[in-house]
Design a protein around this motif. Sequence first.
Motif, PDB file in Angstrom:
ATOM      1  N   LYS A   1     -14.981 -74.682 -94.645  1.00  0.00           N
ATOM      2  CA  LYS A   1     -13.749 -73.944 -94.960  1.00  0.00           C
ATOM      3  C   LYS A   1     -12.865 -74.710 -95.943  1.00  0.00           C
ATOM      4  CE  LYS A   1     -12.933 -71.157 -90.840  1.00  0.00           C
ATOM      5  NZ  LYS A   1     -12.009 -70.893 -89.733  1.00  0.00           N
ATOM      6  N   ASP A   2     -12.858 -76.033 -95.814  1.00  0.00           N
ATOM      7  CA  ASP A   2     -12.011 -76.843 -96.689  1.00  0.00           C
ATOM      8  C   ASP A   2     -12.417 -76.707 -98.154  1.00  0.00           C
ATOM      9  OD1 ASP A   2     -10.616 -77.689 -94.475  1.00  0.00           O
ATOM     10  OD2 ASP A   2     -11.793 -79.527 -94.242  1.00  0.00           O
ATOM     11  N   ASP A   3     -13.722 -76.611 -98.399  1.00  0.00           N
ATOM     12  CA  ASP A   3     -14.193 -76.409 -99.774  1.00  0.00           C
ATOM     13  C   ASP A   3     -13.654 -75.095-100.339  1.00  0.00           C
ATOM     14  OD1 ASP A   3     -15.597 -78.765 -99.613  1.00  0.00           O
ATOM     15  OD2 ASP A   3     -17.536 -77.808 -99.217  1.00  0.00           O
ATOM     16  N   LEU A   4     -13.616 -74.059 -99.516  1.00  0.00           N
ATOM     17  CA  LEU A   4     -13.109 -72.767 -99.975  1.00  0.00           C
ATOM     18  C   LEU A   4     -11.623 -72.839-100.314  1.00  0.00           C
ATOM     19  CD1 LEU A   4     -14.925 -70.250 -97.579  1.00  0.00           C
ATOM     20  CD2 LEU A   4     -15.519 -70.890 -99.915  1.00  0.00           C
ATOM     21  N   GLN A   5     -10.875 -73.611 -99.527  1.00  0.00           N
ATOM     22  CA  GLN A   5      -9.449 -73.782 -99.805  1.00  0.00           C
ATOM     23  C   GLN A   5      -9.237 -74.455-101.156  1.00  0.00           C
ATOM     24  OE1 GLN A   5      -6.825 -72.723 -98.097  1.00  0.00           O
ATOM     25  NE2 GLN A   5      -7.956 -71.874 -96.381  1.00  0.00           N
ATOM     26  N   VAL A   6     -10.067 -75.458-101.437  1.00  0.00           N
ATOM     27  CA  VAL A   6      -9.976 -76.175-102.715  1.00  0.00           C
ATOM     28  C   VAL A   6     -10.322 -75.242-103.874  1.00  0.00           C
ATOM     29  CG1 VAL A   6     -10.922 -78.091-104.060  1.00  0.00           C
ATOM     30  CG2 VAL A   6     -10.440 -78.413-101.636  1.00  0.00           C
ATOM     31  N   VAL A   7     -11.338 -74.394-103.686  1.00  0.00           N
ATOM     32  CA  VAL A   7     -11.719 -73.430-104.729  1.00  0.00           C
ATOM     33  C   VAL A   7     -10.564 -72.464-105.000  1.00  0.00           C
ATOM     34  CG1 VAL A   7     -13.264 -71.513-105.286  1.00  0.00           C
ATOM     35  CG2 VAL A   7     -14.185 -73.592-104.281  1.00  0.00           C
ATOM     36  N   MET A   8      -9.916 -71.984-103.931  1.00  0.00           N
ATOM     37  CA  MET A   8      -8.769 -71.078-104.102  1.00  0.00           C
ATOM     38  C   MET A   8      -7.679 -71.740-104.935  1.00  0.00           C
ATOM     39  SD  MET A   8      -8.016 -69.156-100.552  1.00  0.00           S
ATOM     40  CE  MET A   8      -9.261 -68.281 -99.668  1.00  0.00           C
ATOM     41  N   GLN A   9      -7.354 -72.987-104.593  1.00  0.00           N
ATOM     42  CA  GLN A   9      -6.319 -73.711-105.345  1.00  0.00           C
ATOM     43  C   GLN A   9      -6.707 -73.841-106.812  1.00  0.00           C
ATOM     44  OE1 GLN A   9      -3.694 -73.409-103.005  1.00  0.00           O
ATOM     45  NE2 GLN A   9      -3.114 -74.929-104.506  1.00  0.00           N
ATOM     46  N   ARG A  10      -7.971 -74.157-107.066  1.00  0.00           N
ATOM     47  CA  ARG A  10      -8.439 -74.334-108.444  1.00  0.00           C
ATOM     48  C   ARG A  10      -8.369 -73.024-109.220  1.00  0.00           C
ATOM     49  NH1 ARG A  10      -8.956 -74.747-112.961  1.00  0.00           N
ATOM     50  NH2 ARG A  10     -10.562 -75.793-114.175  1.00  0.00           N
ATOM     51  N   LEU A  11      -8.734 -71.909-108.597  1.00  0.00           N
ATOM     52  CA  LEU A  11      -8.694 -70.611-109.273  1.00  0.00           C
ATOM     53  C   LEU A  11      -7.255 -70.172-109.565  1.00  0.00           C
ATOM     54  CD1 LEU A  11     -11.530 -68.605-107.461  1.00  0.00           C
ATOM     55  CD2 LEU A  11     -11.605 -69.754-109.695  1.00  0.00           C
ATOM     56  N   LYS A  12      -6.336 -70.554-108.688  1.00  0.00           N
ATOM     57  CA  LYS A  12      -4.921 -70.227-108.927  1.00  0.00           C
ATOM     58  C   LYS A  12      -4.391 -70.950-110.159  1.00  0.00           C
ATOM     59  CE  LYS A  12      -3.662 -69.228-104.156  1.00  0.00           C
ATOM     60  NZ  LYS A  12      -2.948 -69.691-102.969  1.00  0.00           N
ATOM     61  N   GLU A  13      -4.956 -72.126-110.464  1.00  0.00           N
ATOM     62  CA  GLU A  13      -4.512 -72.905-111.622  1.00  0.00           C
ATOM     63  C   GLU A  13      -5.012 -72.322-112.940  1.00  0.00           C
ATOM     64  OE1 GLU A  13      -6.028 -76.796-110.891  1.00  0.00           O
ATOM     65  OE2 GLU A  13      -4.741 -77.127-109.153  1.00  0.00           O
ATOM     66  N   GLU A  14      -6.097 -71.538-112.905  1.00  0.00           N
ATOM     67  CA  GLU A  14      -6.658 -70.953-114.127  1.00  0.00           C
ATOM     68  C   GLU A  14      -5.677 -69.947-114.712  1.00  0.00           C
ATOM     69  OE1 GLU A  14      -9.752 -71.144-116.143  1.00  0.00           O
ATOM     70  OE2 GLU A  14      -9.417 -73.025-115.104  1.00  0.00           O
ATOM     71  N   ASP A  15      -5.516 -69.990-116.032  1.00  0.00           N
ATOM     72  CA  ASP A  15      -4.647 -69.037-116.714  1.00  0.00           C
ATOM     73  C   ASP A  15      -5.515 -67.903-117.249  1.00  0.00           C
ATOM     74  OD1 ASP A  15      -2.353 -67.924-117.815  1.00  0.00           O
ATOM     75  OD2 ASP A  15      -2.672 -68.943-119.731  1.00  0.00           O
ATOM     76  N   LEU A  16      -5.533 -66.803-116.510  1.00  0.00           N
ATOM     77  CA  LEU A  16      -6.378 -65.665-116.862  1.00  0.00           C
ATOM     78  C   LEU A  16      -5.523 -64.461-117.243  1.00  0.00           C
ATOM     79  CD1 LEU A  16      -8.844 -66.015-113.874  1.00  0.00           C
ATOM     80  CD2 LEU A  16      -9.293 -66.645-116.238  1.00  0.00           C
ATOM     81  N   SER A  17      -6.157 -63.469-117.853  1.00  0.00           N
ATOM     82  CA  SER A  17      -5.423 -62.265-118.253  1.00  0.00           C
ATOM     83  C   SER A  17      -5.296 -61.266-117.107  1.00  0.00           C
ATOM     84  CB  SER A  17      -6.133 -61.606-119.444  1.00  0.00           C
ATOM     85  OG  SER A  17      -7.435 -61.221-119.062  1.00  0.00           O
ATOM     86  N   VAL A  18      -5.874 -61.568-115.957  1.00  0.00           N
ATOM     87  CA  VAL A  18      -5.776 -60.688-114.794  1.00  0.00           C
ATOM     88  C   VAL A  18      -5.174 -61.456-113.616  1.00  0.00           C
ATOM     89  CG1 VAL A  18      -7.705 -59.193-115.432  1.00  0.00           C
ATOM     90  CG2 VAL A  18      -8.140 -61.209-114.069  1.00  0.00           C
ATOM     91  N   ALA A  19      -4.558 -60.716-112.711  1.00  0.00           N
ATOM     92  CA  ALA A  19      -3.999 -61.309-111.504  1.00  0.00           C
ATOM     93  C   ALA A  19      -5.104 -61.408-110.460  1.00  0.00           C
ATOM     94  CB  ALA A  19      -2.863 -60.434-110.979  1.00  0.00           C
ATOM     95  N   LEU A  20      -5.231 -62.562-109.825  1.00  0.00           N
ATOM     96  CA  LEU A  20      -6.279 -62.759-108.823  1.00  0.00           C
ATOM     97  C   LEU A  20      -5.688 -62.731-107.415  1.00  0.00           C
ATOM     98  CD1 LEU A  20      -8.389 -65.674-110.361  1.00  0.00           C
ATOM     99  CD2 LEU A  20      -8.820 -63.225-110.493  1.00  0.00           C
ATOM    100  N   GLN A  21      -6.414 -62.087-106.508  1.00  0.00           N
ATOM    101  CA  GLN A  21      -6.074 -62.127-105.098  1.00  0.00           C
ATOM    102  C   GLN A  21      -7.329 -62.552-104.334  1.00  0.00           C
ATOM    103  OE1 GLN A  21      -5.411 -58.983-106.728  1.00  0.00           O
ATOM    104  NE2 GLN A  21      -3.372 -59.700-107.238  1.00  0.00           N
ATOM    105  N   PHE A  22      -7.121 -63.101-103.150  1.00  0.00           N
ATOM    106  CA  PHE A  22      -8.219 -63.569-102.334  1.00  0.00           C
ATOM    107  C   PHE A  22      -8.213 -62.754-101.034  1.00  0.00           C
ATOM    108  CE2 PHE A  22      -6.498 -67.163-104.772  1.00  0.00           C
ATOM    109  CZ  PHE A  22      -7.571 -67.351-105.627  1.00  0.00           C
ATOM    110  N   THR A  23      -9.323 -62.051-100.784  1.00  0.00           N
ATOM    111  CA  THR A  23      -9.407 -61.167 -99.615  1.00  0.00           C
ATOM    112  C   THR A  23     -10.636 -61.513 -98.796  1.00  0.00           C
ATOM    113  OG1 THR A  23     -10.657 -59.510-100.853  1.00  0.00           O
ATOM    114  CG2 THR A  23      -8.264 -59.271-100.843  1.00  0.00           C
ATOM    115  N   ASN A  24     -10.740 -60.888 -97.628  1.00  0.00           N
ATOM    116  CA  ASN A  24     -11.897 -61.050 -96.730  1.00  0.00           C
ATOM    117  C   ASN A  24     -12.212 -62.503 -96.430  1.00  0.00           C
ATOM    118  OD1 ASN A  24     -12.234 -58.304 -96.571  1.00  0.00           O
ATOM    119  ND2 ASN A  24     -13.813 -58.222 -98.156  1.00  0.00           N
ATOM    120  N   TYR A  25     -11.184 -63.303 -96.199  1.00  0.00           N
ATOM    121  CA  TYR A  25     -11.412 -64.702 -95.864  1.00  0.00           C
ATOM    122  C   TYR A  25     -11.943 -64.780 -94.440  1.00  0.00           C
ATOM    123  CZ  TYR A  25     -10.634 -69.709 -95.451  1.00  0.00           C
ATOM    124  OH  TYR A  25     -10.809 -71.044 -95.292  1.00  0.00           O
ATOM    125  N   ARG A  26     -13.186 -65.230 -94.315  1.00  0.00           N
ATOM    126  CA  ARG A  26     -13.781 -65.338 -92.968  1.00  0.00           C
ATOM    127  C   ARG A  26     -14.699 -66.527 -92.885  1.00  0.00           C
ATOM    128  NH1 ARG A  26     -17.440 -59.948 -93.879  1.00  0.00           N
ATOM    129  NH2 ARG A  26     -15.705 -59.017 -94.880  1.00  0.00           N
TER     130      ARG A  26
END
Length: 163
Positions: A138-163
């Motif tokens: 689970k900790d790896d997934l948290q780190v991935v989420m943080q890293r994706l939030k730092e990316e400057d993309l042309s679309v808004a990202l949301q994270f769903t179905n966390y299980r």
Amino acid sequence: MASTYSFDVVSDFDRQELVNAIDQTTREIKGRYDLKDTKTTMELGEESIKVNADSDFTLETINTILREKAAKRNLSQKIFEFGEPESAGGNRVNQEVKLKKGISQDIAKKLSKLIRDEFKKVQASIQGDVIRVSSKNKDDLQVVMQRLKEEDLSVALQFTNYR
């Protein structure tokens, strides 16, 4: 316990919050003395918002109000793609505001590659306009989420179905 954990990366928005933001914008237009008599209309379609105003200046003001109302309702500014104002005859101006939803294939491939390159114990798979990210930790997934939030993309990202 050898189960894997996962979450989905999506680009979406709460349509009801958008409806509320447009409703608030319309009410403010009808209430403000500088916009009251402009006969401005806003129509929410399936994939866009059509705005009709009496001048470019009024149109810019309405766009600013819409952005403010959307921000207060936790809608990302990245969902709006403002088109070029077009003359509508009789000194009126039309503008179409496209609503961006879903992750394009190019962005999905870029994010998937980024995850594979930077996180060796995490798998990313593209499923239509959703990216499924999975790992045994689970900790790896948290780190991935943080890293994706730092990316400057042309679309808004949301994270769903966390299980």
